[in-house]
Design an enzyme around this catalytic site. Structure first.
Site, mmCIF file in Angstrom:
data_model
loop_
_atom_site.group_PDB
_atom_site.id
_atom_site.type_symbol
_atom_site.label_atom_id
_atom_site.label_comp_id
_atom_site.label_asym_id
_atom_site.label_seq_id
_atom_site.Cartn_x
_atom_site.Cartn_y
_atom_site.Cartn_z
ATOM 1 N N LYS A 169 -9.141 -39.645 -72.869
ATOM 2 C CA LYS A 169 -9.880 -38.740 -73.743
ATOM 3 C C LYS A 169 -9.332 -38.908 -75.159
ATOM 4 O O LYS A 169 -8.102 -39.077 -75.333
ATOM 5 C CB LYS A 169 -9.656 -37.311 -73.245
ATOM 6 N N SER A 211 -15.200 -30.415 -71.860
ATOM 7 C CA SER A 211 -15.199 -31.231 -73.044
ATOM 8 C C SER A 211 -14.901 -32.696 -72.771
ATOM 9 O O SER A 211 -15.175 -33.543 -73.617
ATOM 10 C CB SER A 211 -14.165 -30.686 -74.036
ATOM 11 N N SER A 248 -12.418 -28.151 -68.643
ATOM 12 C CA SER A 248 -12.879 -29.445 -69.175
ATOM 13 C C SER A 248 -12.597 -30.630 -68.272
ATOM 14 O O SER A 248 -13.145 -31.710 -68.481
ATOM 15 C CB SER A 248 -12.208 -29.713 -70.518
#
Ligand code: TIU
Length: 733
Positions: free
Chosen positions: A335, A409, A433
């Site tokens: 990420k 996310s 997330s």
């Protein structure tokens, strides 16, 4: 190679010992130079009877080889002390040396020919060359004779899901038997291999072993090396006759095959048979280039040529196929809130983009284990959101249907794994997330207990509640999650939220084959918030749990609901501002922010929560956490549960719906995830079926949550569920 049976039984004293291959480890005690070589601590203590301890070394090498070939977990211990001896009590330092007419001419810490005796970091303290631990094997430093006192051995064994221990090492009269007694008290089923354990007094060996198996197995079992090695030889279990010997070594005739699957086991098997990581990198890159969503999935990809030359260098670094590091050639994504030195970290926010000079600890660890970094994935700006629709780099869609959200996310992370562009992705999970996007893309999402994996070098969203998360392919499943988490977890003094060793509740070891466990569900009103398909699939998934030992209990959903509300409705959201350069910065950069994020931040600022209100909410969080830990997650409380089971999200919205109503839908998506880190829980989202929407198959996922520190238990339960529904819920079509 022929497969071994799941359970292996060997002749032993006092009766045959049965061990499940999936939860058995080798434990080698103190094979240190100080105990085995001349002039070491043991030599000085024992009056030079090193014959027996020297003789066990080649036997331990054979057992090590057998375990390494089968990829079974291996644990080594070393006895020793800090250089200032502050961890060495008088019972070890002085007692024997103070005896009238003592033969103990030197004590711990004194200089010897192999360095200071039994001091960590000295030559003599380390394990003999023949048995040197390999990368990925666990080394436990212990201050005592027993390997459990003041060490992380219990946490390590439980983390790896171990219930059975095959034990060898030195010395039999001291550390080997003390450790087996301690292991027995903690619930492990141990078997000492007699040719692999020895001491300094030959007369002690038989009584030491007899005491272990006396009275029909007072502490455990004792077996022999040939018996164990034969049982671990796959051909013994094969029904067909072994292939006739040709009388000469034939060259390998079949080229190494790779079926294109990205599970850790599949890649490992292929690499061990000679597959080149260059082939994997090349074919993976072709997959990535062809993938329709590549642009919105990745914020930055490693160049094709750089990736291939990295794979080449990896191959050169590890020419010995029998000695590959545990994640050799395994491709992963990160990420884009996780630092890699020299590469911009963007957080999907142009004004926050910077080039870190140091890599995050998680990245460095994965690289040291042989994994291959592919690129940085898209995310909701500042890792704030559950939709995947809050990034300037485009809106990734679910790999199942381009009209539906990927979830966030960690949007790009979930898509990169769901589309099989990487074996796994490291993401973060503050409010869900790591779980919601995993659910929307049919992959497994694991959020371990906060502080079990270093967050150093990862940009914070809401610091005290941030946690790394792991996404793996549905096929890799809980097995891959467990392996990855165990290979990277550990205390990090540089991470202020890292949990110190032994600060988590004591785990329970259950070596019984039949597992019994208890769970609670959200109340019906909460489940009624779900879409009709989700409701139906949720109750269907729960319906079969009794078949795998699950017993449903009354839960107190109100506690979880209240904790969830604290995250965004109260003061805790202000901690997100604390991760940014300052309140004025929000005003200054407002045009550079994603409009939804801007609105959220401006609302937080407008609300102007007072410090007193913040402390009140922190208190509420503490009280609620205490309450779940002393009631629902307390094994001696009547309402005890091992896990709370929820739908990962209540429904799967279309991208168009989220774009129209970005804040309310986002908050509803967190119904079953928001409370996770507030209450310091661990959680795993796993595929739990499919349904048809617009004529297209869509994924459904459920999440198992457990008390902070009960990670291994939650993984075990999720793995039982996988066994029931098939990995990726294949049996639930
Ligand atoms: N003193 C002695 O015989 N042994 C130890 O102190 N350690 C181990 O047995 N490993």
């Amino acid at each position: 190679m022929e497969a071994l049976p799941k359970n292996i039984t060997i002749e032993a004293e006092p009766y045959p010992y049965t061990f499940p291959l999936s939860s058995t480890a080798l434990l080698l005690i103190d094979l240190q130079r100080d105990f085995i070589l001349p002039s070491g601590f043991g030599d000085i203590q024992s009056g030079t009877n090193l014959t027996a301890v020297t003789a066990v070394v080649p036997n331990c090498v054979r057992i090590l080889q057998a375990f390494r070939e089968l990829e079974l977990p291996i644990f080594h211990t070393r006895e020793g002390h800090l250089p200032d001896l502050s961890d060495c009590p008088s019972s070890k330092l002085n007692r024997q040396a103070s005896a009238p007419g003592t033969t103990h001419s030197k004590v711990i810490g004194d200089p010897g020919e192999l360095g200071r005796l039994l001091v960590r970091g000295e030559y003599g303290h380390d394990i003999v060359d023949e048995c040197r631990p390999k990368l990925g094997e666990v080394v436990v430093d212990k201050p005592g004779k027993g390997a459990f006192w003041n060490t992380n051995l219990l946490e390590e064994l439980v983390g790896w899901g171990i219930t059975h221990l095959i034990v060898g090492g030195v010395t039999i009269e001291c550390c080997v038997t003390t450790t087996v007694r301690e292991a027995n008290d903690r619930g492990f089923e141990c078997c000492i291999i007699e040719e692999c354990a020895a001491g300094y007094n030959d007369d002690f060996k038989a009584p030491s072993l007899n005491m272990i198996h006396w009275s029909q197995g007072l502490f455990g079992f004792v077996s022999s090396l040939p018996t164990l090695l034969e049982a671990l030889t796959p051909t013994r279990h094969s029904s067909s006759a072994p292939a006739p010997s040709l009388g000469f070594e034939s060259p390998p005739s079949t080229p190494p095959v790779w079926d294109g699957r990205l599970t850790l086991a599949s890649l490992r098997k292929s690499y061990k048979s000679g597959l080149s990581p260059v082939i994997v990198a090349t074919s993976l890159y072709a997959r990535i280039e062809e993938y329709s969503q590549t642009k919105s999935t990745f914020i930055r990809l490693v160049d094709r040529s750089a990736l291939i030359s990295y794979a080449e260098s990896l191959q050169k670094l590890f020419p010995d196929l029998t000695n590959l590091p545990p994640l050799y050639g395994v491709p992963f994504t990160l990420k884009d809130s996780i630092n890699v030195a020299g590469i911009p970290t963007t957080l999907a926010c142009p004004p926050l983009t910077h080039i870190p000079s140091r890599s995050s600890k998680i990245y460095s660890r994965l690289i040291s284990l042989g994994a291959i970094y592919i690129g940085k994935t898209n995310l909701d700006q500042f890792a704030t959101g559950l939709t995947g629709c809050r990034s300037p780099h485009g809106v990734p869609a679910s790999v199942y249907n381009p009209d539906y959200i990927s979830g966030g996310s960690s949007s790009g992370s979930a898509v990169s794994v769901g589309a099989e562009l990487a074996s796994f992705s490291i993401a973060t999970d503050t409010a869900g997330s790591g779980r919601v996007p995993a659910g929307f893309n049919g992959v497994v999402g694991w959020k371990p207990t906060k502080g079990t994996v270093s967050f150093s070098g990862v940009m914070n969203a809401c610091e005290s509640l941030d946690c790394l998360s792991f996404m793996v392919t549905s096929e890799g499943g809980v097995r891959d999650v467990r392996k990855l988490w165990n290979l990277v977890r550990g205390y990090d003094p540089d991470d202020p939220y890292s949990k110190a060793p032994r600060s988590l509740p004591l785990p329970i070891v259950n070596a019984l084959a039949e597992k019994k466990w208890k769970f609670a569900l959200p109340d019906r009103k909460a489940v009624a918030e779900c879409s009709p398909q989700y409701r139906k699939l949720f109750y269907q998934a729960i319906g079969g749990l009794h078949e795998i030992g699950g017993e449903v209990k009354e839960g107190d959903w109100g506690l979880f609901e209240e904790a969830g509300k604290l995250l965004y409705d109260g003061a805790l959201v202000n901690e997100r501002l604390a991760s940014l350069p300052g309140n004025e910065w929000v005003g200054r950069e407002k045009d550079e922010l994603h409009p939804v994020i801007r609105e959220i931040l401006q609302n937080v600022l407008k609300k102007g929560v007072s410090a007193a209100e913040a402390y009140k909410d922190i208190r509420k969080m503490t009280v609620l956490t205490r309450k779940v830990n002393t009631t629902l997650f307390n094994p001696s409380h009547p309402s005890y549960i091992d896990a709370l089971i929820v739908p990962t999200a209540p429904f799967h919205p279309r991208i168009s719906a989220v774009l129209k109503d970005p804040i309310t839908i986002n908050s509803r998506l967190g119904t079953f995830t928001h409370f996770g880190n507030v209450l310091d829980l661990c959680a795993i989202a796993v595929p739990a079926g499919h349904y048809m929407e617009d004529g297209i198959k869509m994924p459904f996922s459920i999440t198992f949550l457990g008390r902070g520190g009960s990670d291994a238990r939650v993984l075990e339960i999720a793995s039982l569920f996988e066994g029931l529904v098939g990995v990726g819920a294949r049996n639930l079509v």
